[in-house]
Design a protein around this motif. Sequence first.
Motif, mmCIF file in Angstrom:
data_model
loop_
_atom_site.group_PDB
_atom_site.id
_atom_site.type_symbol
_atom_site.label_atom_id
_atom_site.label_comp_id
_atom_site.label_asym_id
_atom_site.label_seq_id
_atom_site.Cartn_x
_atom_site.Cartn_y
_atom_site.Cartn_z
ATOM 1 N N ALA A 9 -14.487 3.922 -11.198
ATOM 2 C CA ALA A 9 -13.252 3.335 -10.680
ATOM 3 C C ALA A 9 -12.388 2.835 -11.830
ATOM 4 O O ALA A 9 -11.168 2.964 -11.819
ATOM 5 C CB ALA A 9 -13.572 2.199 -9.708
ATOM 6 N N MET A 16 0.821 -1.209 0.000
ATOM 7 C CA MET A 16 0.000 0.000 0.000
ATOM 8 C C MET A 16 0.861 1.268 0.000
ATOM 9 O O MET A 16 0.556 2.233 -0.684
ATOM 10 C CB MET A 16 -0.963 -0.014 1.197
ATOM 11 C CG MET A 16 -2.086 -1.021 1.027
ATOM 12 S SD MET A 16 -3.025 -0.718 -0.516
ATOM 13 C CE MET A 16 -3.320 -2.345 -1.117
ATOM 14 N N ARG A 42 -12.348 -5.442 2.858
ATOM 15 C CA ARG A 42 -12.230 -6.889 2.655
ATOM 16 C C ARG A 42 -11.029 -7.483 3.362
ATOM 17 O O ARG A 42 -11.056 -8.623 3.799
ATOM 18 C CB ARG A 42 -12.100 -7.189 1.157
ATOM 19 C CG ARG A 42 -13.385 -7.672 0.542
ATOM 20 C CD ARG A 42 -13.276 -7.842 -0.946
ATOM 21 N NE ARG A 42 -12.819 -9.164 -1.334
ATOM 22 C CZ ARG A 42 -12.821 -9.597 -2.592
ATOM 23 N NH1 ARG A 42 -13.256 -8.807 -3.558
ATOM 24 N NH2 ARG A 42 -12.388 -10.799 -2.892
ATOM 25 N N ALA A 68 -13.621 2.053 -4.583
ATOM 26 C CA ALA A 68 -13.148 0.687 -4.814
ATOM 27 C C ALA A 68 -12.025 0.349 -3.832
ATOM 28 O O ALA A 68 -11.988 -0.744 -3.257
ATOM 29 C CB ALA A 68 -12.661 0.532 -6.250
ATOM 30 N N PHE A 69 -11.120 1.299 -3.626
ATOM 31 C CA PHE A 69 -10.035 1.080 -2.667
ATOM 32 C C PHE A 69 -10.598 0.865 -1.260
ATOM 33 O O PHE A 69 -10.112 0.052 -0.494
ATOM 34 C CB PHE A 69 -9.064 2.275 -2.660
ATOM 35 C CG PHE A 69 -8.000 2.175 -3.709
ATOM 36 C CD1 PHE A 69 -6.778 1.567 -3.434
ATOM 37 C CD2 PHE A 69 -8.209 2.676 -4.987
ATOM 38 C CE1 PHE A 69 -5.796 1.461 -4.397
ATOM 39 C CE2 PHE A 69 -7.228 2.575 -5.959
ATOM 40 C CZ PHE A 69 -6.013 1.968 -5.670
ATOM 41 N N LEU A 98 -10.952 8.999 -8.232
ATOM 42 C CA LEU A 98 -12.128 8.388 -8.852
ATOM 43 C C LEU A 98 -12.334 6.942 -8.386
ATOM 44 O O LEU A 98 -13.455 6.472 -8.253
ATOM 45 C CB LEU A 98 -11.999 8.421 -10.382
ATOM 46 C CG LEU A 98 -12.011 9.817 -11.012
ATOM 47 C CD1 LEU A 98 -11.764 9.722 -12.515
ATOM 48 C CD2 LEU A 98 -13.347 10.516 -10.754
ATOM 49 N N ALA A 99 -11.209 6.260 -8.159
ATOM 50 C CA ALA A 99 -11.292 4.834 -7.802
ATOM 51 C C ALA A 99 -11.395 4.621 -6.291
ATOM 52 O O ALA A 99 -11.451 3.495 -5.818
ATOM 53 C CB ALA A 99 -10.081 4.093 -8.369
ATOM 54 N N GLU A 141 -12.626 -5.164 -7.186
ATOM 55 C CA GLU A 141 -13.359 -4.002 -6.663
ATOM 56 C C GLU A 141 -13.401 -2.881 -7.704
ATOM 57 O O GLU A 141 -14.407 -2.187 -7.843
ATOM 58 C CB GLU A 141 -12.711 -3.491 -5.365
ATOM 59 C CG GLU A 141 -12.841 -4.435 -4.168
ATOM 60 C CD GLU A 141 -14.276 -4.802 -3.826
ATOM 61 O OE1 GLU A 141 -15.188 -4.040 -4.174
ATOM 62 O OE2 GLU A 141 -14.486 -5.869 -3.218
ATOM 63 N N LEU A 144 -8.225 -6.133 -5.447
ATOM 64 C CA LEU A 144 -8.276 -4.731 -5.856
ATOM 65 C C LEU A 144 -8.891 -4.638 -7.253
ATOM 66 O O LEU A 144 -9.776 -3.816 -7.503
ATOM 67 C CB LEU A 144 -6.849 -4.167 -5.844
ATOM 68 C CG LEU A 144 -6.684 -2.658 -5.791
ATOM 69 C CD1 LEU A 144 -7.474 -2.062 -4.644
ATOM 70 C CD2 LEU A 144 -5.207 -2.297 -5.633
ATOM 71 N N ARG A 158 -13.612 -0.318 -0.457
ATOM 72 C CA ARG A 158 -14.230 -1.646 -0.364
ATOM 73 C C ARG A 158 -13.155 -2.724 -0.222
ATOM 74 O O ARG A 158 -13.288 -3.671 0.537
ATOM 75 C CB ARG A 158 -15.080 -1.931 -1.613
ATOM 76 C CG ARG A 158 -16.419 -1.225 -1.647
ATOM 77 C CD ARG A 158 -17.344 -1.835 -2.699
ATOM 78 N NE ARG A 158 -16.751 -1.835 -4.028
ATOM 79 C CZ ARG A 158 -16.823 -0.827 -4.905
ATOM 80 N NH1 ARG A 158 -17.491 0.270 -4.589
ATOM 81 N NH2 ARG A 158 -16.263 -0.917 -6.091
ATOM 82 N N PHE A 159 -12.068 -2.521 -0.980
ATOM 83 C CA PHE A 159 -10.951 -3.466 -0.908
ATOM 84 C C PHE A 159 -10.389 -3.513 0.512
ATOM 85 O O PHE A 159 -10.164 -4.571 1.091
ATOM 86 C CB PHE A 159 -9.865 -3.073 -1.912
ATOM 87 C CG PHE A 159 -8.529 -3.657 -1.599
ATOM 88 C CD1 PHE A 159 -8.288 -5.009 -1.789
ATOM 89 C CD2 PHE A 159 -7.511 -2.860 -1.091
ATOM 90 C CE1 PHE A 159 -7.060 -5.556 -1.472
ATOM 91 C CE2 PHE A 159 -6.289 -3.400 -0.779
ATOM 92 C CZ PHE A 159 -6.051 -4.753 -0.961
ATOM 93 N N TYR A 184 -6.824 7.981 -8.725
ATOM 94 C CA TYR A 184 -7.024 7.378 -7.412
ATOM 95 C C TYR A 184 -8.281 7.928 -6.765
ATOM 96 O O TYR A 184 -9.067 7.199 -6.165
ATOM 97 C CB TYR A 184 -5.804 7.640 -6.514
ATOM 98 C CG TYR A 184 -6.036 7.197 -5.096
ATOM 99 C CD1 TYR A 184 -6.080 5.838 -4.784
ATOM 100 C CD2 TYR A 184 -6.220 8.122 -4.073
ATOM 101 C CE1 TYR A 184 -6.318 5.419 -3.490
ATOM 102 C CE2 TYR A 184 -6.457 7.714 -2.779
ATOM 103 C CZ TYR A 184 -6.504 6.363 -2.484
ATOM 104 O OH TYR A 184 -6.747 5.938 -1.211
#
Lengths: 338, 338
Positions: B258, A245, A275, A268-269, A264-265, B251, B248, A271-272, A262
């Motif tokens: 994303a 990371m 997890r 997703a990061f 925009l994403a 997601e 990653l 949610r990752f 980053y």
Amino acid sequence: MRIALDAMGGDYGPEELITGAILAVKQAGIEITLVGDTDFLRTHIDNLKEDSRVVSSLSLVHASEVIGMDEYPVDAIRRKKNSSIMVAFELQKQGEVEGVVSAGNSGATLAAALRKLGRVKHVVRPGIASMFPTLKRPVVIMDIGANVDCRPLHLFQFAVMASAFSSVYDIEHPRVGILSIGEETGKGNSLVKVTYEMLQKSSLNFIGNVEGRDVYKGDVDVIVCDGFVGNNILKVSEGLAEAIMQMLASEIKKSLLAKLGYFLAKPAFKRFKKRVDYTEYGGAPLLGINGTGIVCHGKSNAQAIKNAILEAVKMVENNVKDKISNDLEKNQFRAVET
Amino acid sequence: MRIALDAMGGDYGPEELITGAILAVKQAGIEITLVGDTDFLRTHIDNLKEDSRVVSSLSLVHASEVIGMDEYPVDAIRRKKNSSIMVAFELQKQGEVEGVVSAGNSGATLAAALRKLGRVKHVVRPGIASMFPTLKRPVVIMDIGANVDCRPLHLFQFAVMASAFSSVYDIEHPRVGILSIGEETGKGNSLVKVTYEMLQKSSLNFIGNVEGRDVYKGDVDVIVCDGFVGNNILKVSEGLAEAIMQMLASEIKKSLLAKLGYFLAKPAFKRFKKRVDYTEYGGAPLLGINGTGIVCHGKSNAQAIKNAILEAVKMVENNVKDKISNDLEKNQFRAVET
């Protein structure tokens, strides 16, 4: 049901722990005994300005001492008989609570549990297990650090104990693997080779050797290894995930476009992260003690503490300790025979 | 200088390996002997349509057999005396080449090296080391799988050998740590505790215990552990890195925004991948053999093969094997004394 929380452990202080306890009370309607310096704890509870109905589910029991993270476990519990962790397990011994959760010194937590509650019948070496997130459902790995020099019978019993624990996560007939350095039968060190034969003769759902590469795939429910290896796997994983990371962040910071990307994403990061976040899982169960105990990462936040308390509740409800002694009873003869 | 490449090993076939050899010839002006089925290899060389000046730096030596990835090393080298890996080390024994690189069965590569070249004076157990990328400069870890049941003297010698090897990467006075489950002196299993004392009395730059969490930080240059632990660390790391990237990606795929973000940040992801890509490093050096040998990951591409060949060249230039025997000579007395 009532669970005791060692309110003096952990890196973030009592407020984080108490918040975790309150979350657990709200979610599961249980009662919690906070163990520690009662004056000190009461101030923190007052600071949180919680609903009085919730606060009434919390009770306080005084403990005048605290065991530090770096103290030697056996020595520490001998010297500090009034430490929060010793008092918490004394409450369990007296039947005042049904489980104990601590984010303090894990070795001392196990030692205190053993001193106060003893071992489950047939267990030679109690230990500590941990859930690891994978690409599919989590895997239980045991031992993660309590037993650094193991004999085959110890590893064999870890398999029985971790399988019993996985009922807490509704896993039926857990697939059990032994960590080795090759998938083929006959690969591994001498400890693995002998344990392999014992597992093969057992009533467990043994699937053979698994490699380090398989840990995060999720095709096995229980992995056994000695505590030296298990602790290293756990800590190498934490260190690598952090390093990945950090490296990724430093590369992203080098360009404006990448930073926008980053941004925009980001969901997703997030949610990752959820997890792989260990705070989403409970703590690490002490298995083989004649009672219920969970030890949490020192860096546990309120969410992690809540999950650990709920895990303790499930361990009591699923009667994990009796399941362990029954399963060992069933497998005892075969184990000794080998 | 001339290096032999086992042209029958690896998962991607001879064309990838030969391409790696050609890259090494172009970059370092060395000569390479490709060992394998010569008719078969000549066809592949012709397919590549390389410049004749480059091709003239490649020579071919025939070997009629190949050792598979899953064959038992000691058994395989006994049965297949004309295997590419045995022939390659025979060439080194005869002084025809100065080093051997293989992407085949790593156990068989070490066994063949030992059969043909023997051990460096004072070495009890030769082994395999590997470079791990970190947040700073890479760290050498030994052993990564050749020796699964170790005594303290073995681990001690790994420290001496891996320190000598780190000269290849221009690291002077490498900081040596022993992998344990706590940073404090006295933590670890019995193997670690005894080795710790030996290392403390040695001429090495010993910094004490390091934890799994520290592996990727880059604050230590050499980490020693037994081959069972080392192999698991290596494979758990590979598996975790892959799992993180898969999670990653899955997601990111869930949202269009994303995906756009990822597209914008792609160069950063690529730079990151290059930083952690093991093909950027050489292969894994066989240390303690009386010669020079490198074993590569089965999945090595041409770039990785090139880097492994250049690493072998540097090992010869830095005279790693003599450095090992000198350093063991210096530390032998102290080691035996303990």
